[in-house]
Motif scaffolding. Sequence first.
Motif, PDB file in Angstrom:
ATOM      1  N   VAL A 233      55.641  40.267   6.941  1.00 18.92           N
ATOM      2  CA  VAL A 233      55.451  39.017   7.673  1.00 18.92           C
ATOM      3  C   VAL A 233      53.965  38.672   7.649  1.00 18.92           C
ATOM      4  CG1 VAL A 233      55.768  37.811   9.857  1.00 18.92           C
ATOM      5  CG2 VAL A 233      57.398  39.571   9.160  1.00 18.92           C
ATOM      6  N   SER A 234      53.629  37.493   7.118  1.00 23.98           N
ATOM      7  CA  SER A 234      52.223  37.137   6.895  1.00 23.98           C
ATOM      8  C   SER A 234      51.898  35.766   7.459  1.00 23.98           C
ATOM      9  CB  SER A 234      51.933  37.163   5.388  1.00 23.98           C
ATOM     10  OG  SER A 234      50.628  36.698   5.110  1.00 23.98           O
ATOM     11  N   ASN A 235      50.601  35.555   7.699  1.00 26.21           N
ATOM     12  CA  ASN A 235      50.124  34.204   8.005  1.00 26.21           C
ATOM     13  C   ASN A 235      50.163  33.349   6.746  1.00 26.21           C
ATOM     14  OD1 ASN A 235      47.905  36.001   7.157  1.00 26.21           O
ATOM     15  ND2 ASN A 235      46.580  34.208   7.425  1.00 26.21           N
ATOM     16  N   HIS A 236      50.110  32.037   6.919  1.00 26.90           N
ATOM     17  CA  HIS A 236      50.269  31.092   5.808  1.00 26.90           C
ATOM     18  C   HIS A 236      49.213  30.015   5.936  1.00 26.90           C
ATOM     19  CE1 HIS A 236      52.278  29.646   2.397  1.00 26.90           C
ATOM     20  NE2 HIS A 236      53.250  28.936   2.935  1.00 26.90           N
ATOM     21  N   SER A 237      48.477  29.759   4.834  1.00 26.80           N
ATOM     22  CA  SER A 237      47.396  28.778   4.921  1.00 26.80           C
ATOM     23  C   SER A 237      46.957  28.375   3.521  1.00 26.80           C
ATOM     24  CB  SER A 237      46.202  29.372   5.679  1.00 26.80           C
ATOM     25  OG  SER A 237      45.681  30.487   4.981  1.00 26.80           O
TER      26      SER A 237
ATOM     27  N   PRO B  41      50.350  26.850  -1.568  1.00 24.24           N
ATOM     28  CA  PRO B  41      50.763  28.228  -1.243  1.00 24.24           C
ATOM     29  C   PRO B  41      50.245  29.287  -2.208  1.00 24.24           C
ATOM     30  CG  PRO B  41      52.582  27.043  -2.245  1.00 24.24           C
ATOM     31  CD  PRO B  41      51.489  26.034  -2.067  1.00 24.24           C
TER      32      PRO B  41
ATOM     33  N   ASP C 223      48.459  31.703  -1.310  1.00 26.84           N
ATOM     34  CA  ASP C 223      48.466  32.990  -0.613  1.00 26.84           C
ATOM     35  C   ASP C 223      49.740  33.774  -0.903  1.00 26.84           C
ATOM     36  OD1 ASP C 223      50.008  31.180   0.787  1.00 26.84           O
ATOM     37  OD2 ASP C 223      49.145  31.609   2.748  1.00 26.84           O
ATOM     38  N   GLY C 224      50.867  33.087  -1.039  1.00 26.00           N
ATOM     39  CA  GLY C 224      52.100  33.776  -1.358  1.00 26.00           C
ATOM     40  C   GLY C 224      52.058  34.422  -2.737  1.00 26.00           C
TER      41      GLY C 224
ATOM     42  N   MET D  47      56.721  33.966   5.592  1.00 23.60           N
ATOM     43  CA  MET D  47      55.562  33.376   6.257  1.00 23.60           C
ATOM     44  C   MET D  47      56.076  32.392   7.302  1.00 23.60           C
ATOM     45  SD  MET D  47      53.134  32.871   2.918  1.00 23.60           S
ATOM     46  CE  MET D  47      52.224  34.268   2.243  1.00 23.60           C
TER      47      MET D  47
ATOM     48  N   GLU E 161      55.024  30.635   9.708  1.00 26.53           N
ATOM     49  CA  GLU E 161      54.349  29.379  10.082  1.00 26.53           C
ATOM     50  C   GLU E 161      54.832  28.206   9.243  1.00 26.53           C
ATOM     51  OE1 GLU E 161      49.899  29.928  11.267  1.00 26.53           O
ATOM     52  OE2 GLU E 161      50.331  31.310   9.617  1.00 26.53           O
TER      53      GLU E 161
ATOM     54  N   SER F 254      47.938  40.283   7.193  1.00 22.85           N
ATOM     55  CA  SER F 254      46.914  39.287   7.520  1.00 22.85           C
ATOM     56  C   SER F 254      46.112  38.967   6.258  1.00 22.85           C
ATOM     57  CB  SER F 254      45.985  39.814   8.616  1.00 22.85           C
ATOM     58  OG  SER F 254      46.714  40.179   9.770  1.00 22.85           O
TER      59      SER F 254
ATOM     60  N   ARG G 187      53.106  38.392  15.941  1.00 18.36           N
ATOM     61  CA  ARG G 187      52.131  37.298  15.845  1.00 18.36           C
ATOM     62  C   ARG G 187      50.777  37.721  16.386  1.00 18.36           C
ATOM     63  NH1 ARG G 187      50.024  33.128  18.709  1.00 18.36           N
ATOM     64  NH2 ARG G 187      49.768  31.128  17.620  1.00 18.36           N
TER      65      ARG G 187
END
Length: 345
Positions: free
Chosen positions: A135-139, A143, A145-146, A207, A209, A247, A326
Amino acid sequence: MGEAKVIPFGSPDDGSGSGRRGNRQGGQANPGGGASASGAGGHESGQAAGAPRADDPGTEGPGQGGGSWEQKVAQGLAFLRRRVTGEYEVDDFGYDPELTDQVLMSLLRPLYEKYFRVEVRGVENIPDDGSALVVSNHSGTLPMDGLMLQVAVHDNHPAQRHLRLLAADLVFMLPVVNSIARKAGHTLACAEDAEALLGRGEVVGVMPEGFKGLGKPFSDRYKLQRFGRGGFVSTALRAGAPIVPCSIVGAEEIYPMVGNSRTLARLLGFPYFPVTPTFPWLGPLGAVPLPTKWTIQFGEPIETDGYPAGSADDPMLMFNLTDQIRETIQHTLYKLLVQRRSVFF
């Protein structure tokens, strides 16, 4: 061109046969919100179904392995021959392990290693075998980051595990992107198929978010958005899979989103239309991401197999675990930001 051999996702008797899921290979969800779950047939130790054998002299793809140029040419020609004749395997949702390992990963590695210079910590927290939910943050507006997370798991984990990302339905509505995402092992984000993947011992990435995190303004960078109603926690509990918080620092700055053209977003059918210091002002050049320095940290896994039966239907437990995950990710983000010397170094 020959057709690739298809690996059934489940046996005809186990209730997960390809007749129910195979009709979604084109990217359409079922009425219940389901999606294609491109399982690798339980090959969680890095030797995915359809992947070439190590003792086959012509099985390495372009850019793989060492040796003389004659060997590389032979390997490349053998790879092309298999693609043309269809002598490669995919599952019935489009996941192509050979193409992912030997082509797609090779295309992403220069970005991962040289451009973003990704530093990975704690990858040993992902189990060597069996299921896990990352489970990761998304920004980052787009995408990236994915994709970098997928390379990080594959290249740094001792077992070279494949991360099966859950993606928004928009990904599977875009031409070309739809096909590439499926070949890379991505699937629509829905509980049914996430449970199927976890049940087969896969490492699944989510992700929570969603677009709220991906398209948030630059002023809100590294401030986690809402994680939804905890559906991913329920999925992990049902499967008994550990949850690994992740993270990511560095993605927020690749496209600093200083504005959002809602009118253009509505016209194009996008959740947002980003305005950055370079895009759309510089045209295609404005779509080049900034070369930020990334850090990806995997936290201690949260075990779920010790909870009693029926825990997945307990809303208070869902809320508490979601909040715990979270807060863990948010605290780690702040810690990494304090340790970071510079956005670019």
